[in-house]
Design a protein around this motif. Structure first.
Motif, short mmCIF file in Angstrom:
data_model
loop_
_atom_site.label_atom_id
_atom_site.label_comp_id
_atom_site.label_asym_id
_atom_site.label_seq_id
_atom_site.Cartn_x
_atom_site.Cartn_y
_atom_site.Cartn_z
N MET B 1 0.87 -1.21 0.07
CA MET B 1 -0.25 -0.05 0.09
C MET B 1 0.98 1.36 0.09
O MET B 1 1.93 1.25 0.45
CB MET B 1 -0.83 -0.04 1.28
N ASP B 2 0.47 2.22 -0.75
CA ASP B 2 1.16 3.45 -0.88
C ASP B 2 0.58 4.36 0.41
O ASP B 2 -0.45 5.19 0.17
CB ASP B 2 0.62 4.29 -2.07
N ARG B 3 1.55 4.37 1.20
CA ARG B 3 1.29 5.17 2.52
C ARG B 3 2.24 5.95 3.07
O ARG B 3 3.47 5.25 3.00
CB ARG B 3 0.28 4.24 3.44
N PRO B 4 2.43 7.04 3.51
CA PRO B 4 3.57 7.69 4.00
C PRO B 4 4.13 7.14 5.19
O PRO B 4 3.38 6.47 5.95
CB PRO B 4 3.04 9.20 4.43
N LEU B 5 5.48 6.99 5.23
CA LEU B 5 5.92 6.40 6.25
C LEU B 5 5.49 7.10 7.54
O LEU B 5 5.80 8.37 7.55
CB LEU B 5 7.51 6.24 6.08
N ARG B 6 5.47 6.62 8.75
CA ARG B 6 5.28 7.17 10.02
C ARG B 6 6.17 6.37 10.96
O ARG B 6 6.43 5.29 10.73
CB ARG B 6 4.06 6.87 10.47
N LEU B 7 6.48 7.21 11.82
CA LEU B 7 7.51 6.71 12.79
C LEU B 7 6.57 5.63 13.74
O LEU B 7 5.38 5.91 13.91
CB LEU B 7 7.98 7.74 13.93
N ILE B 8 7.24 4.74 14.15
CA ILE B 8 6.43 3.69 14.83
C ILE B 8 6.40 4.22 16.17
O ILE B 8 7.35 4.40 17.06
CB ILE B 8 7.07 2.35 14.97
N SER B 9 5.11 4.27 16.79
CA SER B 9 4.79 5.15 18.04
C SER B 9 5.10 4.09 18.89
O SER B 9 4.77 2.98 19.00
CB SER B 9 3.42 5.76 17.76
N ALA B 32 -12.54 10.33 9.54
CA ALA B 32 -12.08 8.96 8.65
C ALA B 32 -10.74 8.54 9.51
O ALA B 32 -10.07 9.34 10.06
CB ALA B 32 -11.87 9.21 7.56
N VAL B 33 -10.57 7.30 9.40
CA VAL B 33 -9.50 6.78 9.88
C VAL B 33 -8.13 7.50 9.51
O VAL B 33 -7.28 7.67 10.51
CB VAL B 33 -9.33 5.23 9.71
N GLU B 34 -7.98 7.68 8.26
CA GLU B 34 -6.85 8.28 7.66
C GLU B 34 -6.56 9.69 7.94
O GLU B 34 -5.47 10.26 8.50
CB GLU B 34 -7.12 8.43 6.23
N GLU B 35 -7.97 10.47 8.44
CA GLU B 35 -7.75 11.62 9.01
C GLU B 35 -7.14 11.67 10.53
O GLU B 35 -6.37 12.38 10.88
CB GLU B 35 -8.91 12.37 9.02
N LEU B 36 -7.69 10.61 11.18
CA LEU B 36 -7.44 10.49 12.76
C LEU B 36 -5.71 10.10 12.82
O LEU B 36 -4.87 10.60 13.64
CB LEU B 36 -7.99 9.12 13.13
N ALA B 37 -5.50 9.16 11.93
CA ALA B 37 -3.82 8.69 11.60
C ALA B 37 -3.06 10.19 11.30
O ALA B 37 -2.00 10.34 12.12
CB ALA B 37 -3.88 7.99 10.53
N PRO B 44 -2.45 3.86 10.95
CA PRO B 44 -3.82 3.72 10.86
C PRO B 44 -4.41 2.21 11.54
O PRO B 44 -5.66 2.24 12.23
CB PRO B 44 -4.37 3.44 9.30
N GLU B 45 -3.57 1.18 11.46
CA GLU B 45 -3.93 -0.01 12.27
C GLU B 45 -4.14 0.21 13.77
O GLU B 45 -4.98 -0.44 14.40
CB GLU B 45 -3.04 -1.12 11.99
N ARG B 46 -3.24 1.07 14.30
CA ARG B 46 -3.11 1.21 15.83
C ARG B 46 -4.74 2.12 16.02
O ARG B 46 -5.07 2.20 17.06
CB ARG B 46 -1.87 2.12 16.38
N ILE B 47 -4.91 3.16 15.19
CA ILE B 47 -6.00 3.89 15.17
C ILE B 47 -7.30 3.02 15.07
O ILE B 47 -8.10 3.05 16.05
CB ILE B 47 -6.11 4.94 13.76
N GLN B 48 -7.16 1.90 14.40
CA GLN B 48 -8.70 1.03 14.23
C GLN B 48 -8.65 0.34 15.89
O GLN B 48 -9.34 0.20 16.28
CB GLN B 48 -8.11 -0.21 13.45
N THR B 49 -7.24 -0.19 16.31
CA THR B 49 -7.47 -0.72 17.61
C THR B 49 -8.00 0.23 18.57
O THR B 49 -8.79 -0.20 19.31
CB THR B 49 -5.83 -1.08 18.06
N ALA B 50 -7.62 1.49 18.58
CA ALA B 50 -7.93 2.50 19.58
C ALA B 50 -9.69 2.59 19.55
O ALA B 50 -10.13 2.92 20.30
CB ALA B 50 -7.05 4.09 19.30
#
Lengths: 250, 200, 200
Positions: B1-9, B32-37, B44-50
């Motif tokens: 998936m094309d998603r900007p890299l994020r630091l692993i929190s 949206a989940v993307e906005e929250l991310a 986004p996966e962690r957002i889903q968990t939250a």
């Protein structure tokens, strides 16, 4: 360099200097809103672009800006100057101190607000309704259908004839002059319009003229005028036909 | 998936959940989940968990605030058990009357049948835009097609709510206007004639 | 006290608290205790109890949603720890700060209560027109009638948004004016000295 063409870009005004002056003089722009220092900065910047000092421009600019400043100063203290001038020096000093103190406190209150705004910068709250909030219900009281018929009748009513009352013109009735001319012509066979109506208002003269046209249309009188603007002469049409009438009534 | 890299929190999920809570309570539209991310700069996966943590906490029967997934994202809403109280909060007091402009516009639409804003403006002698908009908003008139096909002006007709508010079973129950000629065409003609005589 | 009679509720306070939660999450502005009592048809004392329950649950450090007493009522906001995340997604009500002129004007309106543009100009010594217009535009002040009836100058007062933005429970939380302007006495002395030296 032409001072009048100096382009300004101020908070309250954007455009050439001479337009600003024109607007200020026409009272279309409030001088108290104008940042005069901004004008000076604009001028000095333009001046610095030149290699030689433009003394003429400087002189003209000084005169104009001095005038602007004087106007501005007067505008800011419209009545206060007079008020303060009437006071004894001690009283004036006290009054000034009171005002300065008031302003000083407000300035500090403003500084407190600025600090508060900065410290509360990380407080976020929603402005306006929530995404899934119920829609406010706007309930309208029961209405009477008769008022619908009423407004349609008003819309269908003939518009009133425009009132001329506000024009403060008194129109004497035309008939008044018709009778007046008839009476005159009963006594004399020929009258001079200007002579008879001298001293009347323009409106009355106009109505009198309408009365003449009315009498002419009825065939009661003849109107002659030798040349434009020459005296208007009025005669009875039956003068020629019935000279005896004139003699009898004269 | 094309998603900007994020630091692993390294933040625990419950702290992320608190931030998501905060964002949702400020938002004026579902997020949206993307906005929250994006806002949390988290995954986004962690957002889903939250969000599933929060869904469990803010659920019907347990809390007055309920987290709901709707088209376009996630948003808080009021619990159903609070529906009545919310109704009382949002119910504005009864509005007594209609402005004169609104009444005139309503009368024209009711008596002449579907008509356009230019029609109404011509008869009233003043623009009808805000009066029409206000009546549409109140649900007293509604769009009813366009004048002569697709390009024409929108026509408006009265709604069932209009009939209810004015206590009419149908438009045929409107008070008769026999003094103005009775039938629609005569009244329309008369209104247009008078409108032309009115000083501009 | 003169308060409309309400049925004594048999609902437990935690159920009332859930309803209050629901109302607060959908409200568009802070809700006063009386408004909450009205909507829940419950007793103001019980509402207070529910609010203190909720204040404990929704507090800074414990929850992303924080309940605060502000602008004469109660409202939810985001926790401060989520400020950065919120900043990425939302505009602040006062995004770009306020000019000196705006802050002074705001202070005058907040302290003196409803006042007119000439009032403000008299204190500041310069016209306040654009500062007033800017503050009205931002929703921090609003019109509040006219000076002495219909013909007078428009008066302005601060809005609930002003109190919310500055985090004030009410205007009485502003610092006392007497405590401000410490150098006022020095100015007064200087002016009197000058007056004595001036020939009358």
């Amino acid at each position: 360099m032409i001072v009048r063409e100096l382009e300004l870009d101020l908070d309250a005004f954007e455009g050439p200097f001479d337009l600003l002056l024109t607007l200020v003089l026409k009272d279309e722009l409030d001088l108290s809103e104008i940042d005069v220092a901004g004008i000076v900065v604009a001028f000095v910047e333009r001046l610095a672009e030149r290699e030689r000092l433009d003394l003429d421009a400087c002189g003209e600019f000084l005169v104009l800006v001095a005038a602007l400043l004087e106007l501005k100063a007067r505008g800011l203290f419209p009545e206060e100057e007079a008020e303060l001038a009437e006071l004894e020096p001690e009283e004036a000093a006290e009054e000034l101190a009171r005002r300065l103190a008031e302003y000083r406190r407000m300035k500090e209150a403003a500084a407190w607000l600025a600090d508060r705004l900065a410290s509360e910068g990380d407080r976020y709250f929603r402005l306006g309704p929530a995404p899934l909030a119920p829609k406010p219900e706007r309930r309208l009281a029961d209405q009477d259908p008769a008022q619908l018929a009423e407004v349609i009748r008003l819309l269908a009513a003939e518009p009133p004839t425009p009132s001329l009352a506000h024009m403060a013109l008194q129109f004497p009735p035309v008939t008044q002059f018709v009778e007046r001319f008839r009476a005159l012509l009963r006594r004399r066979s020929r009258i001079d319009f200007d002579q008879e109506l001298a001293g009347l208002s323009r409106v009355e003269q106009a109505v009198a003229f309408l009365a003449l046209l009315d009498l002419r249309r009825n065939g009661e009188i003849a109107i002659e005028q030798a040349a434009p603007f020459a005296p208007i002469r009025i005669s009875r049409t039956d003068v020629e036909r019935d000279n005896s009438w004139t003699v009898r009534s004269a | 998936m094309d998603r900007p890299l994020r630091l692993i929190s390294t933040n625990p999920v419950d702290q992320l959940a608190r931030t998501v809570e905060a964002l949702l309570v400020v938002a004026a539209a579902p997020l949206a989940v993307e906005e929250l991310a994006e806002a949390t700069q988290d995954d986004p996966e962690r957002i889903q968990t939250a969000l599933s943590l929060l869904s469990d906490r803010y659920r019907e029967g347990r809390s007055g605030i309920v987290l709901e997934k709707v088209a376009g994202g996630w948003a808080f809403r009021a619990a159903r058990e609070a529906g009545e109280a919310c109704g009382r909060l949002f119910e504005k007091p009864v509005q007594r009357g209609l402005s004169h402009a609104a009444l005139e516009t309503l009368a024209i639409v009711a008596y002449l049948g579907p008509c356009t804003r230019p029609d109404i403006a011509r008869i009233r002698g003043v623009a009808a835009d805000s009066a029409v908009a206000g009546l549409v908003e109140r649900g007293l008139i509604a769009e009813a097609g366009r004048d002569d096909g697709a390009g024409g002006a929108i026509r408006y007709k009265t709604t069932p709510l209009f009939e209810r508010v004015f206590g009419l079973e149908s438009l045929s129950q409107l008070p008769r206007l026999d003094d103005l000629g009775g039938d629609v065409d005569t009244i329309r003609e008369r209104l247009h004639e008078i409108a032309e005589k009115r000083p501009a």
